[in-house]
Write a protein that holds these residues in place. Structure first.
Motif, PDB file in Angstrom:
ATOM      1  N   MET A  60       1.060  -1.305  -0.024  1.00  0.00           N
ATOM      2  CA  MET A  60      -0.080   0.004  -0.057  1.00  0.00           C
ATOM      3  C   MET A  60       0.899   1.134   0.041  1.00  0.00           C
ATOM      4  SD  MET A  60      -2.767   0.847   2.785  1.00  0.00           S
ATOM      5  CE  MET A  60      -3.351   2.636   3.012  1.00  0.00           C
ATOM      6  N   TYR A  61       0.725   1.838  -0.945  1.00  0.00           N
ATOM      7  CA  TYR A  61       1.331   3.407  -0.862  1.00  0.00           C
ATOM      8  C   TYR A  61       0.461   4.561  -0.548  1.00  0.00           C
ATOM      9  CZ  TYR A  61       3.869   7.378  -2.939  1.00  0.00           C
ATOM     10  OH  TYR A  61       4.570   8.692  -3.096  1.00  0.00           O
ATOM     11  N   ALA A  62       0.569   4.982   0.378  1.00  0.00           N
ATOM     12  CA  ALA A  62      -0.483   6.067   1.130  1.00  0.00           C
ATOM     13  C   ALA A  62       0.117   6.943   1.643  1.00  0.00           C
ATOM     14  CB  ALA A  62      -1.602   5.373   1.376  1.00  0.00           C
ATOM     15  N   SER A  63      -0.560   8.035   1.992  1.00  0.00           N
ATOM     16  CA  SER A  63      -0.062   9.066   3.256  1.00  0.00           C
ATOM     17  C   SER A  63      -0.094   8.490   4.386  1.00  0.00           C
ATOM     18  CB  SER A  63      -1.033  10.310   3.422  1.00  0.00           C
ATOM     19  OG  SER A  63      -0.815  11.110   4.293  1.00  0.00           O
ATOM     20  N   ASP A  64       0.826   8.653   5.342  1.00  0.00           N
ATOM     21  CA  ASP A  64       0.856   8.438   6.752  1.00  0.00           C
ATOM     22  C   ASP A  64       0.003   9.112   7.739  1.00  0.00           C
ATOM     23  OD1 ASP A  64       2.161  10.732   6.762  1.00  0.00           O
ATOM     24  OD2 ASP A  64       4.069  10.072   7.970  1.00  0.00           O
TER      25      ASP A  64
ATOM     26  N   SER B 159      -6.097   4.147   8.131  1.00  0.00           N
ATOM     27  CA  SER B 159      -5.971   2.963   7.386  1.00  0.00           C
ATOM     28  C   SER B 159      -4.468   2.625   7.149  1.00  0.00           C
ATOM     29  CB  SER B 159      -6.576   2.801   5.793  1.00  0.00           C
ATOM     30  OG  SER B 159      -6.263   3.705   5.085  1.00  0.00           O
ATOM     31  N   THR B 160      -3.832   3.433   6.727  1.00  0.00           N
ATOM     32  CA  THR B 160      -2.157   3.357   6.650  1.00  0.00           C
ATOM     33  C   THR B 160      -1.620   2.985   8.141  1.00  0.00           C
ATOM     34  OG1 THR B 160      -2.275   5.110   4.924  1.00  0.00           O
ATOM     35  CG2 THR B 160      -0.093   4.524   6.040  1.00  0.00           C
ATOM     36  N   ASN B 161      -2.004   3.633   9.092  1.00  0.00           N
ATOM     37  CA  ASN B 161      -1.479   3.607  10.410  1.00  0.00           C
ATOM     38  C   ASN B 161      -1.818   2.138  10.981  1.00  0.00           C
ATOM     39  OD1 ASN B 161       0.018   5.784  10.872  1.00  0.00           O
ATOM     40  ND2 ASN B 161      -1.702   6.912  11.132  1.00  0.00           N
TER      41      ASN B 161
ATOM     42  N   LYS C 142       0.052  -0.544   9.164  1.00  0.00           N
ATOM     43  CA  LYS C 142       1.346  -0.520   9.840  1.00  0.00           C
ATOM     44  C   LYS C 142       1.727  -0.922  11.015  1.00  0.00           C
ATOM     45  CE  LYS C 142       3.981   3.222   9.026  1.00  0.00           C
ATOM     46  NZ  LYS C 142       4.399   4.550   9.020  1.00  0.00           N
TER      47      LYS C 142
ATOM     48  N   VAL D 168       3.480  -1.443   3.476  1.00  0.00           N
ATOM     49  CA  VAL D 168       2.973  -0.126   3.618  1.00  0.00           C
ATOM     50  C   VAL D 168       4.200   0.607   3.212  1.00  0.00           C
ATOM     51  CG1 VAL D 168       1.748   1.747   4.934  1.00  0.00           C
ATOM     52  CG2 VAL D 168       1.138  -0.704   5.255  1.00  0.00           C
TER      53      VAL D 168
ATOM     54  N   THR E 257       5.056   4.890   2.701  1.00  0.00           N
ATOM     55  CA  THR E 257       4.268   6.312   2.929  1.00  0.00           C
ATOM     56  C   THR E 257       5.477   7.468   2.223  1.00  0.00           C
ATOM     57  OG1 THR E 257       5.470   6.591   5.099  1.00  0.00           O
ATOM     58  CG2 THR E 257       3.254   5.898   4.962  1.00  0.00           C
TER      59      THR E 257
END
Length: 77
Positions: free
Chosen positions: A1-5, A9-11, A14, A21, A23
């Protein structure tokens, strides 16, 4: 997953180590390489994802939590 931290959902992914993941754009290539070539890391990620989904996204467990919430809400009125 490439996304903003900054995304929840990213956190979540992770913290639970249930996805690869990224960021930061400069780490994307290395992480993609690892996700495709490191069997042990991929298996660990899959196992973590299974555990997290079984624990936190179980329909029976979630329906019981929701039922308790409704009952408590009705009892507090």
């Amino acid at each position: 997953m490439y996304a903003s931290d900054e995304l929840v959902s990213t956190n979540y992914l992770k913290e639970n180590k249930c996805a690869f993941v990224v960021t930061e754009k400069d780490k994307l290539k290395d992480t993609l390489y690892i996700s495709l070539n490191d069997d042990s890391k991929r298996k660990e990620c899959i196992n973590n994802a299974y555990e997290v989904s079984s624990k936190n996204h179980n329909i029976m467990r979630n329906s019981e939590i929701f039922k308790k919430f409704i009952i408590e809400t009705l009892n507090n009125k």
